[in-house]
Write an enzyme that holds these catalytic residues in place. Structure first.
Site, PDB file in Angstrom:
ATOM      1  CE  LYS A  15      -4.021  -1.703   2.782  1.00  0.00           C
ATOM      2  NZ  LYS A  15      -4.634  -1.409   4.130  1.00  0.00           N
ATOM      3  CG  ASP A  72      -9.737  -1.415   6.326  1.00  0.00           C
ATOM      4  OD1 ASP A  72      -8.735  -1.887   6.880  1.00  0.00           O
ATOM      5  OD2 ASP A  72     -10.867  -2.421   6.210  1.00  0.00           O
TER       6      ASP A  72
HETATM    7  P1  ITT Z   1      -2.667  -2.029   7.311  1.00  0.00           P
HETATM    8  O1  ITT Z   1      -4.153  -2.167   8.369  1.00  0.00           O
HETATM    9  O2  ITT Z   1      -1.474  -1.607   8.219  1.00  0.00           O
HETATM   10  O3  ITT Z   1      -3.163  -0.719   6.207  1.00  0.00           O
HETATM   11  P2  ITT Z   1      -3.287  -4.359   6.240  1.00  0.00           P
HETATM   12  O4  ITT Z   1      -2.531  -5.382   5.108  1.00  0.00           O
HETATM   13  O5  ITT Z   1      -3.606  -4.884   7.506  1.00  0.00           O
HETATM   14  O6  ITT Z   1      -2.251  -2.997   6.644  1.00  0.00           O
HETATM   15  P3  ITT Z   1      -6.058  -4.225   5.369  1.00  0.00           P
HETATM   16  O7  ITT Z   1      -6.624  -4.612   7.010  1.00  0.00           O
HETATM   17  O8  ITT Z   1      -6.708  -3.043   4.783  1.00  0.00           O
HETATM   18  O9  ITT Z   1      -4.639  -3.714   5.560  1.00  0.00           O
HETATM   19  O10 ITT Z   1      -6.175  -5.403   4.835  1.00  0.00           O
HETATM   20  C1  ITT Z   1      -5.964  -5.268   3.198  1.00  0.00           C
HETATM   21  C2  ITT Z   1      -5.717  -6.821   2.458  1.00  0.00           C
HETATM   22  O11 ITT Z   1      -6.707  -6.949   1.333  1.00  0.00           O
HETATM   23  C3  ITT Z   1      -4.139  -6.854   2.173  1.00  0.00           C
HETATM   24  O12 ITT Z   1      -3.422  -7.209   3.084  1.00  0.00           O
HETATM   25  C4  ITT Z   1      -4.502  -7.475   1.061  1.00  0.00           C
HETATM   26  O13 ITT Z   1      -4.401  -9.075   1.444  1.00  0.00           O
HETATM   27  C5  ITT Z   1      -5.752  -7.257   0.214  1.00  0.00           C
HETATM   28  N1  ITT Z   1      -5.558  -6.410  -0.650  1.00  0.00           N
HETATM   29  C6  ITT Z   1      -6.074  -4.994  -0.252  1.00  0.00           C
HETATM   30  N2  ITT Z   1      -5.771  -4.230  -1.570  1.00  0.00           N
HETATM   31  C7  ITT Z   1      -5.020  -5.187  -2.401  1.00  0.00           C
HETATM   32  C8  ITT Z   1      -4.402  -4.961  -3.618  1.00  0.00           C
HETATM   33  O14 ITT Z   1      -4.160  -3.759  -4.315  1.00  0.00           O
HETATM   34  N3  ITT Z   1      -3.883  -5.996  -4.258  1.00  0.00           N
HETATM   35  C9  ITT Z   1      -3.921  -7.549  -3.576  1.00  0.00           C
HETATM   36  N4  ITT Z   1      -4.414  -7.299  -2.254  1.00  0.00           N
HETATM   37  C10 ITT Z   1      -4.958  -6.460  -1.600  1.00  0.00           C
END
Ligand code: ITT
Length: 210
Positions: A15, A72
């Site tokens: 991200k 998120d």
């Molecule tokens: P932060 O809360 O620290 O931002 P996180 O990875 O825990 O990081 P989320 O709870 O928002 O974030 O989970 C998002 C998940 O969704 C991420 O870990 C991926 O598995 C999936 N995801 C989101 N956007 C994506 C993308 O562009 N490409 C592939 N997978 C994605």
């Protein structure tokens, strides 16, 4: 033009890369929560993407006294009743790797025929100022879950997320291309328009938000 500081309320390197690239041409100095090692973190217990994004942005803005940007996001598979959804990051367990999450999803979907393999990524970005004022922006990206990984780019579920209109998986797209079409790219484009306006406003000396 004066450079303003903002903090990305995420520890996800994928991200961070994409957000920094999207906002690169704004006069911003982009920090992340990693620059604040004493930040205790946030429990992502919200019911939906907005609740979690807001919670992360608000906590980081309060802790750092700087404007914060949180994302998120997740993958929604309607044939699985919306899973993995808000649990996308930890689908296969608390410290699951991207590979383990993909493996679990493919196993759950192994008997689903092509017509039931539709999925979409969704993203809510929240921009929050230390005093509490916030704005949110959303994006959605539709595709299909294929049976084997393809491509090395991106992160998360990208290698199994196939975009029919492009004929490639998200992991086969160049970073700029992914940002052009993705759920995150759409939400960040709207955030960018918002920030460009506020930055102009600040330049004219009429706002103290920054
Ligand atoms: P932060 O809360 O620290 O931002 P996180 O990875 O825990 O990081 P989320 O709870 O928002 O974030 O989970 C998002 C998940 O969704 C991420 O870990 C991926 O598995 C999936 N995801 C989101 N956007 C994506 C993308 O562009 N490409 C592939 N997978 C994605």
């Amino acid at each position: 033009m004066e450079v303003k500081r903002v903090v990305l309320a995420t520890a996800n390197e994928g991200k961070i890369r994409e957000i920094k690239m999207m906002l690169a041409d704004l006069p911003l100095s982009i920090m992340t929560v990693k620059d604040f090692p004493e930040f205790p973190g946030v429990e992502e217990d919200g019911e939906d993407f907005f609740a979690n994004a807001y919670k992360k942005a608000r906590a980081v803005a309060e802790f750092t006294s700087l404007p914060a940007i949180a994302d998120d996001s997740g993958l929604v598979v309607p044939a699985l009743g919306g899973w993995p959804g808000v649990k996308s990051a930890r689908f296969a367990g608390e410290r699951a790797t991207d590979g383990e999450n993909i493996e679990k999803l493919l196993e759950l979907m192994k008997d689903l025929p092509e017509g039931e393999r539709k999925a979409y990524f969704t993203c809510v970005v929240v921009y929050c100022e230390p005093a509490g004022k916030y704005e949110s922006f959303t994006g959605k990206w539709e595709g299909l879950i294929i049976r084997e990984e393809r491509g090395k780019g991106g992160f998360g579920y990208d290698p199994i997320f196939f975009v029919p209109a492009l004929g490639r998986t998200a992991a086969e797209l160049a970073p700029e291309e992914k940002n052009k079409y993705s759920h995150r790219g759409q939400a960040l484009k709207a955030l960018k328009e918002h920030l460009s306006k506020s930055l102009k406003f600040v330049e004219s000396g009429r706002s103290a938000a920054w």
